[in-house]
Design an enzyme around this catalytic site. Sequence first.
Site, short mmCIF file in Angstrom:
data_model
loop_
_atom_site.label_atom_id
_atom_site.label_comp_id
_atom_site.label_asym_id
_atom_site.label_seq_id
_atom_site.Cartn_x
_atom_site.Cartn_y
_atom_site.Cartn_z
N SER A 176 45.12 55.02 28.61
CA SER A 176 44.88 54.91 30.05
C SER A 176 43.73 55.79 30.49
CB SER A 176 46.15 55.27 30.82
OG SER A 176 46.75 56.40 30.30
N HIS A 183 43.16 48.14 28.21
CA HIS A 183 44.08 48.87 29.09
C HIS A 183 44.85 47.93 29.98
CE1 HIS A 183 44.68 51.89 32.57
NE2 HIS A 183 45.69 51.95 31.73
N ASN A 188 42.51 53.97 36.97
CA ASN A 188 43.16 55.28 36.99
C ASN A 188 42.27 56.37 37.58
OD1 ASN A 188 45.60 54.42 36.10
ND2 ASN A 188 45.18 54.79 33.94
N1 3HC Z 1 59.13 40.20 33.40
C1 3HC Z 1 58.27 39.18 33.56
N2 3HC Z 1 57.79 38.78 34.74
C2 3HC Z 1 58.23 39.39 35.83
C3 3HC Z 1 59.14 40.48 35.76
C4 3HC Z 1 59.58 40.87 34.48
N3 3HC Z 1 60.43 41.88 34.33
N4 3HC Z 1 59.37 40.93 37.01
C5 3HC Z 1 58.64 40.18 37.82
N5 3HC Z 1 57.96 39.25 37.12
C6 3HC Z 1 57.00 38.27 37.64
C7 3HC Z 1 57.70 37.14 38.31
O1 3HC Z 1 57.70 36.02 37.45
C8 3HC Z 1 56.88 36.87 39.55
O2 3HC Z 1 55.93 35.87 39.20
P1 3HC Z 1 55.69 34.61 40.16
O3 3HC Z 1 55.11 35.23 41.41
O4 3HC Z 1 54.72 33.79 39.38
O5 3HC Z 1 57.02 33.99 40.36
C9 3HC Z 1 56.08 38.13 39.81
O6 3HC Z 1 56.22 38.92 38.65
C10 3HC Z 1 56.55 38.92 41.02
O7 3HC Z 1 57.94 39.13 40.90
P2 3HC Z 1 58.79 39.74 42.11
O8 3HC Z 1 58.50 38.93 43.33
O9 3HC Z 1 60.20 39.92 41.73
O10 3HC Z 1 58.19 41.16 42.19
P3 3HC Z 1 57.80 42.03 43.44
O11 3HC Z 1 57.12 41.21 44.46
O12 3HC Z 1 58.98 42.84 43.82
O13 3HC Z 1 56.70 42.93 42.77
C11 3HC Z 1 55.72 44.47 41.30
C12 3HC Z 1 57.02 43.79 41.73
C13 3HC Z 1 54.79 43.42 40.70
C14 3HC Z 1 56.06 45.54 40.27
C15 3HC Z 1 55.06 45.07 42.59
O14 3HC Z 1 55.94 45.98 43.17
C16 3HC Z 1 53.78 45.78 42.28
O15 3HC Z 1 52.72 45.15 42.14
N6 3HC Z 1 53.81 47.12 42.18
C17 3HC Z 1 52.63 47.92 41.85
C18 3HC Z 1 52.46 47.95 40.37
C19 3HC Z 1 51.19 48.66 39.96
O16 3HC Z 1 50.38 49.08 40.76
N7 3HC Z 1 51.02 48.84 38.64
C20 3HC Z 1 49.90 49.53 38.09
C21 3HC Z 1 50.32 50.92 37.73
S1 3HC Z 1 48.98 51.85 37.02
C22 3HC Z 1 49.07 51.54 35.40
O17 3HC Z 1 49.94 50.87 34.90
C23 3HC Z 1 48.01 52.16 34.55
C24 3HC Z 1 48.57 53.16 33.61
O18 3HC Z 1 47.57 53.52 32.70
C25 3HC Z 1 49.05 54.40 34.31
#
Ligand code: 3HC
Length: 279
Positions: A116, A137, A187
């Site tokens: 990351s 990443h 990041n």
């Molecule tokens: N497995 C597979 N697919 C899943 C899933 C799972 N466990 N959970 C959800 N999905 C898919 C669903 O299929 C759905 O797809 P669709 O829209 O095509 O039907 C989609 O994801 C959205 O599902 P939900 O409506 O249930 O999810 P939410 O609307 O509650 O969103 C979230 C959940 C996507 C986690 C949202 O809260 C979000 O975007 N959060 C921010 C996440 C973020 O910013 N991540 C980056 C972090 S930084 C990082 O990782 C870098 C590292 O180096 C630190």
Amino acid sequence: MKIGILGASTMGRGLIQHCANCGFDIIYRARSQKSVDSAYQYVSDQYDFMISHGWLAEEKKAENLARIKGTTDIKDLADVDYVIEAAAENMETKKELFKELDSICRPDVILATNTSSLSITEIASVTNRHDKVVGMHFFNPAPVMKLVEIIPGYNTSDATLETAKSVSEKLLKTPIVVKEAPGFVVNRMLVPMINECVAVLAEGIASASDIDKAMQLGANHPMGPLALADLVGLDICLAIMETLHSELGEDKYRPHPLLRKMVRAGKLGQKTGEGFYTY
Ligand code: 3HC
């Protein structure tokens, strides 16, 4: 194509779940049998969760699981066609792994790291295939987030970049090519913002849930930055801040003492059951 995945923690297991669901054969390596088993169970439970939401056809679960094998022995990655390393965010750990992978995998195999924030050039330096080491990443949750940052090291070839982009697309992701720089793009911006939220919390300006509410309702973030820190892992956030601070040398990247204190206390977020929230 058979993908070797190193590490079966938060990102590793998300990648196992997603890569198998996209049709790749997977062999993943964790350090203990307990981690191998718990990752397999996690992936199986995730497929159940997806089935219950109508996101995965029931018969796909068995098909996907049949494509996944776990091991504790890195030598079992000898016949893979592509590697994605998602082990601990620590330069020495990654160098040890890449040295071993370099001696085990076929010379044509690309070794990608899901780091990351660390230097791809430095990771590649311990191998005899500098041109075939690349940053890839992914974002958490790996099955859901659409972006992949593709980071060439100093010696990464164009052919390696093209293959990394094509693997990302087969994983239904959107790749962007980013120059090697601490924290890359996301990041570099995201984690200092989380660090600033920790400062706002530590100064008593607002509660954790109100800080998150502020960013969700006032800036349309899908989840609040402190909840996101709990999802990503406070140890990962701290490691990224430390890399930004030591590489860029500016005070604005200094990890907040509260973030450091929480990591020392083992409050790493969702994975330990407690961070800014309790799980
Ligand atoms: N497995 C597979 N697919 C899943 C899933 C799972 N466990 N959970 C959800 N999905 C898919 C669903 O299929 C759905 O797809 P669709 O829209 O095509 O039907 C989609 O994801 C959205 O599902 P939900 O409506 O249930 O999810 P939410 O609307 O509650 O969103 C979230 C959940 C996507 C986690 C949202 O809260 C979000 O975007 N959060 C921010 C996440 C973020 O910013 N991540 C980056 C972090 S930084 C990082 O990782 C870098 C590292 O180096 C630190």
